[in-house]
Design a protein around this motif. Structure first.
Motif, PDB file in Angstrom:
ATOM      1  N   ARG A 139       1.022  -1.313  -0.011  1.00 27.98           N
ATOM      2  CA  ARG A 139       0.040  -0.056  -0.040  1.00 27.98           C
ATOM      3  C   ARG A 139       0.873   1.155   0.141  1.00 27.98           C
ATOM      4  NH1 ARG A 139      -3.525  -0.976   5.391  1.00 27.98           N
ATOM      5  NH2 ARG A 139      -4.274   1.101   4.487  1.00 27.98           N
ATOM      6  N   SER A 175      -5.973  -7.275  -2.295  1.00 31.03           N
ATOM      7  CA  SER A 175      -5.821  -6.026  -3.212  1.00 31.03           C
ATOM      8  C   SER A 175      -5.025  -6.631  -4.252  1.00 31.03           C
ATOM      9  CB  SER A 175      -4.772  -5.027  -2.528  1.00 31.03           C
ATOM     10  OG  SER A 175      -3.755  -5.585  -2.043  1.00 31.03           O
ATOM     11  N   ALA A 192      -7.432  -1.705  -3.106  1.00 31.37           N
ATOM     12  CA  ALA A 192      -7.957  -2.907  -2.281  1.00 31.37           C
ATOM     13  C   ALA A 192      -9.565  -2.955  -1.889  1.00 31.37           C
ATOM     14  CB  ALA A 192      -7.035  -2.627  -0.965  1.00 31.37           C
ATOM     15  N   LYS A 216     -13.771   0.845  -3.453  1.00 32.65           N
ATOM     16  CA  LYS A 216     -12.604   0.434  -3.337  1.00 32.65           C
ATOM     17  C   LYS A 216     -11.741   1.396  -2.667  1.00 32.65           C
ATOM     18  CE  LYS A 216     -13.403  -3.223  -5.932  1.00 32.65           C
ATOM     19  NZ  LYS A 216     -13.569  -4.610  -5.369  1.00 32.65           N
TER      20      LYS A 216
END
Length: 439
Positions: A139, A175, A192, A216
């Motif tokens: 992320r 994700s 994700a 999302k």
């Protein structure tokens, strides 16, 4: 476990086909890896680590431990245990599995099962782009938003994973992601599916995560590397290289989740609020005297969060409290919780460095002192939240075996006569952590 698998692992271990390794390899031992081809481009690898905490802490007012009111508590806990397998059947395909419990303490004595953490696959097209998917911590937002690795202090800063347990589980989500490097730029972006089981009913003029969000989450982080390049094969970024690299990076990141929260207005009408976060940070790590082992590390970050009106989250890392007496409670809630994130701005700096080796010839043990300050101005609080940490690590074998002492001071909030949240006290936590990598 399957008997054939047990026999295979036993055979590999005792015949030396599988060799030993650490997450950071500071033991200088061979890696726990078995290669499938002479070029060593295909392999299966095992690694892991454990972090054990012993601490004494002043608890927030009214904290309950097993239904007994406590002003302070000393405890032992397993902060993290991790077991990881990396499987690379071809030169471009990689699969990662990782499991382990977190926060096994007096508040979670039965939490000894091996949680599934990471389970994802990644295909590398070239150095510019790799694409992966599954359950992972890939992320963006900041350098430390993916979790801990080779930390400068006792742990990562709590704000970096402030939504843990709300939109994710142990910083993981399902994700798809893309990452790579183009020149001096290193990037990662992900889409994700956030978790929604932590939502609650809408409140008056106070945003909370709603119970039926299905959108999302979009997240990304880009950094420019001025000096040595960093490895991006895993999502985790070191807090310090202990002088083994000379790194200067500037990064920017963002996260966006549409209609993640909601609140009620004065007419009791429900309004949906987006989760929007933006951050920029700088990381500098450099050797001072390589022969002596001295180094310096610095990290600074500025973040803006907009979760909707007056959103605020109190978090207690590895919280030992099981509840709180509402007649005595502060705004912090139970245990060691303090303001970690909310609508508003957060600034953070940490700095430290290694002192000379105890034995320069053998490059033996050394000390790593460090300190940090978090300053947050949240809309829901009249007074800023200021959290101090200072500590020192005794490095037996770099990050692979180290003992860390940390002292933390945190604010306690209550409402004043004007019904504003102000700091009325401060509490301390003193912590001793031992970390060892398995190899």
């Amino acid at each position: 476990m399957n008997s054939k698998l047990i026999k295979l692992l036993t055979l590999l271990l005792f015949t030396g086909i599988v060799e030993v390794n650490a997450q950071t390899n500071d033991f200088d031992n061979p890696t726990l890896i078995h290669y499938f081809n002479p070029q060593k481009s295909r392999y299966i690898q095992f690694s892991g680590y454990a972090e054990i905490w012993a601490r004494y802490g002043q608890l927030n007012p009214g904290s309950l431990v097993n239904n007994e009111q406590k002003d302070a508590l000393s405890d032992l806990s397993l902060r993290r245990i991790r077991a990881k397998m990396t499987y690379k059947p071809t030169e471009n395909l990689m699969m990662v599995l990782q499991a382990g419990p977190s926060n096994v303490n007096v508040n979670a004595k039965s939490n000894t099962y091996m949680d599934l953490l990471d389970a994802y696959a990644e295909y590398k097209f070239n150095k510019y782009i790799s694409i992966g998917g599954g359950r992972s911590t890939w992320r963006g937002l900041t350098r430390f938003s993916t979790g801990p690795m080779a930390t400068l202090l006792y742990d990562m800063p709590a704000f970096a994973t402030a939504n843990a347990g709300v939109t994710d589980v142990t910083v993981r989500m399902m994700s798809i992601y893309a990452k790579g490097a183009v020149g001096n730029f290193d990037y990662r972006v992900a889409i994700a599916d956030p978790y929604t089981d932590a939502g609650s009913a809408a409140r008056l003029d106070k945003a909370v995560f709603n119970t039926n969000a299905t959108n999302k989450l979009f997240t990304g982080y880009v950094k420019y590397q001025f000096l040595d390049k960093e490895n991006n094969s895993t999502p985790f970024s070191p807090g310090t290289y202990l002088g083994k690299k000379k790194v200067l990076n500037i990064g920017v990141g963002a996260e966006y989740l549409k209609d993640a929260l909601w609140h009620l207005d004065a007419a009791k009408q429900t309004h949906l609020d987006n989760m929007e976060s933006f951050a920029t940070d700088v990381f500098y790590d450099t050797p001072i005297d390589k022969r002596a082992g001295t180094s310096f590390s610095f990290y600074g970050m500025a973040m803006h969060n907009n979760y909707g009106p007056n959103y605020l989250r109190m978090v207690g890392t590895n919280n030992p409290a099981t509840g709180v007496d509402p007649t005595m409670a502060s705004l912090n809630g139970a245990g060691n919780a303090y303001p970690v994130t909310g609508t508003g701005n957060t600034f953070y700096v940490q700095a430290g460095g290694t002192l000379p080796y105890f034995n320069k010839e053998k490059k033996g043990m050394q000390l790593l002192p460090a300190a940090s300050v978090q300053y947050s101005k949240f809309d829901a609080l009249n007074d800023p939240a200021v959290i101090y940490d200072a500590g020192v690590s005794l490095l037996f074998n770099g990050h692979s075996s180290k003992l860390t002492f940390d002292a933390q001071s945190r604010p306690i909030y209550n409402t004043d006569a004007a019904n504003e949240a102000v700091v009325t006290d401060r509490k301390w936590t003193f912590l001793l952590k031992y970390r060892i990598d398995f190899n």
